[in-house]
Scaffold this motif. Structure first.
Motif, PDB file in Angstrom:
ATOM      1  N   ALA A 455      20.639  32.779  40.475  1.00 43.40           N
ATOM      2  CA  ALA A 455      21.818  33.421  39.901  1.00 43.40           C
ATOM      3  C   ALA A 455      21.557  34.909  39.695  1.00 43.40           C
ATOM      4  CB  ALA A 455      22.187  32.761  38.575  1.00 43.40           C
ATOM      5  N   ARG A 459      24.017  36.990  44.008  1.00 45.87           N
ATOM      6  CA  ARG A 459      23.232  35.756  44.036  1.00 45.87           C
ATOM      7  C   ARG A 459      22.250  35.734  45.202  1.00 45.87           C
ATOM      8  NH1 ARG A 459      24.452  32.712  48.255  1.00 45.87           N
ATOM      9  NH2 ARG A 459      26.538  32.846  49.175  1.00 45.87           N
ATOM     10  N   LEU A 494      17.858  35.509  38.446  1.00 41.72           N
ATOM     11  CA  LEU A 494      17.020  34.324  38.265  1.00 41.72           C
ATOM     12  C   LEU A 494      16.314  33.964  39.567  1.00 41.72           C
ATOM     13  CD1 LEU A 494      19.316  32.068  36.043  1.00 41.72           C
ATOM     14  CD2 LEU A 494      17.589  33.749  35.352  1.00 41.72           C
ATOM     15  N   PRO A 540      23.154  37.966  35.873  1.00 42.51           N
ATOM     16  CA  PRO A 540      24.190  37.000  36.294  1.00 42.51           C
ATOM     17  C   PRO A 540      25.489  37.132  35.498  1.00 42.51           C
ATOM     18  CG  PRO A 540      22.068  35.915  36.032  1.00 42.51           C
ATOM     19  CD  PRO A 540      21.908  37.292  35.478  1.00 42.51           C
ATOM     20  N   THR A 561      26.002  24.815  36.941  1.00 39.84           N
ATOM     21  CA  THR A 561      25.238  26.052  37.122  1.00 39.84           C
ATOM     22  C   THR A 561      26.065  27.261  36.695  1.00 39.84           C
ATOM     23  OG1 THR A 561      23.920  25.120  38.918  1.00 39.84           O
ATOM     24  CG2 THR A 561      24.070  27.510  38.817  1.00 39.84           C
ATOM     25  N   ARG A 564      25.774  27.268  32.915  1.00 39.98           N
ATOM     26  CA  ARG A 564      24.419  27.503  32.396  1.00 39.98           C
ATOM     27  C   ARG A 564      23.909  28.909  32.720  1.00 39.98           C
ATOM     28  NH1 ARG A 564      21.442  24.113  35.550  1.00 39.98           N
ATOM     29  NH2 ARG A 564      20.919  25.890  36.910  1.00 39.98           N
ATOM     30  N   ASP A 565      24.051  29.345  33.972  1.00 42.59           N
ATOM     31  CA  ASP A 565      23.426  30.585  34.416  1.00 42.59           C
ATOM     32  C   ASP A 565      24.371  31.785  34.410  1.00 42.59           C
ATOM     33  OD1 ASP A 565      21.159  29.102  34.815  1.00 42.59           O
ATOM     34  OD2 ASP A 565      21.442  28.888  36.986  1.00 42.59           O
ATOM     35  N   TYR A 566      25.646  31.539  34.665  1.00 39.78           N
ATOM     36  CA  TYR A 566      26.607  32.640  34.770  1.00 39.78           C
ATOM     37  C   TYR A 566      27.521  32.744  33.549  1.00 39.78           C
ATOM     38  CZ  TYR A 566      25.418  33.042  39.746  1.00 39.78           C
ATOM     39  OH  TYR A 566      24.775  33.234  40.947  1.00 39.78           O
TER      40      TYR A 566
END
Length: 599
Positions: A455, A459, A494, A540, A561, A564-566
């Motif tokens: 991320a 990306r 990430l 991200p 995802t 969680r990541d973005y």
């Protein structure tokens, strides 16, 4: 050990810029024509479809004048091949000779990459070479196709340097018979060799025609000026970065035999003025398997390739810079003797791809803080190079080799590229139709490895999943890595996802190591290859939520995802802007400072 670049001495004619460009374009066209001959004539899919080949024209010292648009690893080593057989043959070279070299201790990339070169004579004088190299399906040796765990270079199969496949135009039938009796796929190997011969013949013909049109001294002077121009451009770009020492290191899984011992790769760049030294001497000692690297034919090629892409990228430079030897003159490459990147003979050095890809990736990592707009986050730095083999109904070998694509890390302003070879490789994919038509394998799955790119504001690129099933009993050798290391993220991005190799994923799945050496499969069994995905670039949370939502719709990123990541919230497959703003603010308040690198 260091590499030196020689310059030819010719009577310098003053050349107007238009003629210089015309001759430069003609040289490039010659190299491209040579490559097209090989694409069209080759027997094996590795050359015909994947284009694992190189072709070009060279001066009398082996300096590259022009090269085709094929894989850099096959192109950049050709000067070493030429210098290797020059040392062996001396003046014993004639018109219409075709000279063989695949000795990794005499310039070759590795032993299955056979170079055939023809000296170019003009009015009785040696003026250059036309050369073609290609990866052959089999050269004999301990395992069919590829090999990782062999005791020495002699176990790699047929290795020759300075031997003439054609002597003054007459084919060496004794050598042809030696090949026929010592390789597992003689028809494909001999057919591919003849495709290389045809490419060399065409290159010589076109180079002579160029001299007939413009004159020998004009052409050679243009060649020298084109190399000098590329050198000036490279020096100009190197001079822009601050003087200093820049370092990075990583690890390889193992050497293919000692599976619990990782191998260090360390890169030290020293920049002073207009010159740059790349030193890998702190890397691992050479190993007892074939997981070593030819210094000239593999390490130097990879370093040159990645540095040219950083400093002279066609997208970043306004002027066209010819791909020739001049660009490499300001670069010094050092590797400790006895290290994995400069082994002592007779160490085997068949499997070299992942080591040099890691070096290229570490060069990018070391330079990223000072030239962030010319670099990217961590890439796959990997090649999942697989060979499959077995016996057909006539008890004769079939061999199939495929290059499984990696990806690039995110970069300023753009996402990483999906499903492409990294750095020194530029091979095409093997179509599943070609596999189904020619060998007893079936491809069950071939697609992007979804939801795995690191991320970031931009990306990381996605690798691929390839799942092949044996229809007969057979063997597989895998030259892989990155099972234990994840591609690094940069500037808050990430890390990407590591590789994996799974036997029989539809039965009782078994995780295999990154390297296999003649591993036996029974008919009906299968193997799934999961190639690394690359690291993200930038925070991200700065990626537009609408773009993340598009990635979800394209099945590149999952809803989980995204959250969680973005920090992107999806409700009933709709983007919830307000909830996303709240989620992102919560993440910013709790995560602390972003690291430069994540891994």
């Amino acid at each position: 050990m260091t590499i030196n670049h020689m310059s030819s001495t010719v009577i310098q004619n003053k050349i107007d810029p238009v003629t210089l460009q015309v001759i430069g374009g003609a040289l490039k066209t010659i190299a491209k024509e040579m490559a097209h001959v090989m694409y069209r004539m080759a027997y094996s899919s590795l050359i015909r479809e994947s284009e694992d080949l190189g072709a070009g024209v060279f001066d009398i010292f082996g300096n590259t004048l022009a090269e085709a648009d094929s894989t850099p690893m096959q192109l950049g080593c050709l000067p070493g091949y030429i210098r290797g057989f020059q040392e062996k043959l001396g003046d014993n070279q004639h018109p219409d000779d075709i000279i063989w070299n695949n000795d990794p201790y005499a310039g070759a990339s590795h032993s299955p990459d056979v170079a055939l070169c023809q000296p170019i004579f003009y009015k009785g004088e040696l003026v250059g070479y036309a050369g073609a190299t290609a990866h052959h399906l089999d050269m004999g040796g301990a395992q069919p196709g590829l090999m990782v765990d062999v005791p020495d270079v002699y176990a790699e199969g047929l290795i020759l340097n300075g031997v003439k496949l054609y002597d003054k135009g007459v084919r060496n039938e004794t050598l042809i018979e030696v090949i026929r009796q010592n390789v597992r796929t003689p028809n494909e190997v001999i057919g591919d060799l003849e495709a290389q011969v045809a490419a060399c013949r065409l290159g010589v013909k076109r180079f002579i025609e160029l001299m007939d049109k413009y004159g020998k001294n004009t052409v050679l002077s243009a060649c020298e000026e084109l190399m000098n121009y590329s050198e000036r451009m490279m020096r100009k770009e190197i001079a822009k970065i601050p003087d200093g020492v820049y370092e990075a290191e990583s690890w390889l899984d193992n050497d293919g035999r000692h599976l619990d011992i990782p191998l260090k790769v360390h890169v030290k760049l020293t920049k002073q003025g207009e010159e740059l030294e790349v030193d890998v001497s702190k890397s691992s000692d050479q190993v007892s398997t074939a997981f070593n690297v030819a210094y000239s034919g593999a390490l130097c090629v990879s370093v040159h390739s990645v540095l040219r892409s950083i400093f002279l990228d066609t997208f970043m430079t306004e002027e066209d810079v010819p791909a020739n030897e001049g660009a490499f003159r300001p670069i010094k490459i050092t590797a400790r003797k006895g290290s994995i990147f400069n082994p002592i003979k007779p160490a085997a050095l068949f499997s070299r791809a992942n080591q040099v890809n890691t070096v290229a990736d570490l060069i990018i990592k070391a330079l990223a803080p000072i030239i962030p707009n010319q670099t990217c986050a961590g890439s796959s730095a990997n090649i999942q190079f697989a060979s499959y083999a077995g016996l057909d109904e006539n008890n004769e070998y079939w061999v199939y080799i495929e290059v499984n694509e990696g990806s690039y890390g995110g970069r300023p302003g753009k996402d990483g590229m999906d499903a492409v070879d990294f750095s020194s490789w530029n091979t095409m994919n093997n179509p599943i139709e070609d596999l189904d038509m020619h060998v007893p394998l079936v491809c069950e799955q071939y697609e992007l490895r979804e939801d795995t790119g690191g991320a970031g504001k931009w990306r990381g690129g996605l690798g691929i999943v390839r799942w092949n099933r044996f229809l007969t009993d057979g063997f597989m050798t895998m030259e892989g890595d990155k099972h234990t290391v994840r591609p690094w993220g940069y500037n808050g991005g990430l890390p990407g996802t590591s590789a994996n190799l799974i036997k029989n994923p539809d039965r009782t799945a078994e995780e295999l190591p990154s390297k296999l050496n003649g591993y036996r499969f029974q008919a009906g069994e299968s193997v799934q290859i999961l190639v690394p995905s690359s690291g993200g670039y930038g925070d991200p949370l700065e990626r537009p939520a609408e773009q993340v939502f598009e990635d979800i719709l394209d099945e590149i990123v999952s809803v989980e995802t995204a959250y969680r990541d973005y920090g992107v919230v999806i409700s009933d497959m709709e983007l919830d802007i307000r909830a996303t703003e709240i989620r992102r603010e919560e993440m910013r308040s709790t995560r602390g400072d972003l690291p430069v690198y994540t891994q």
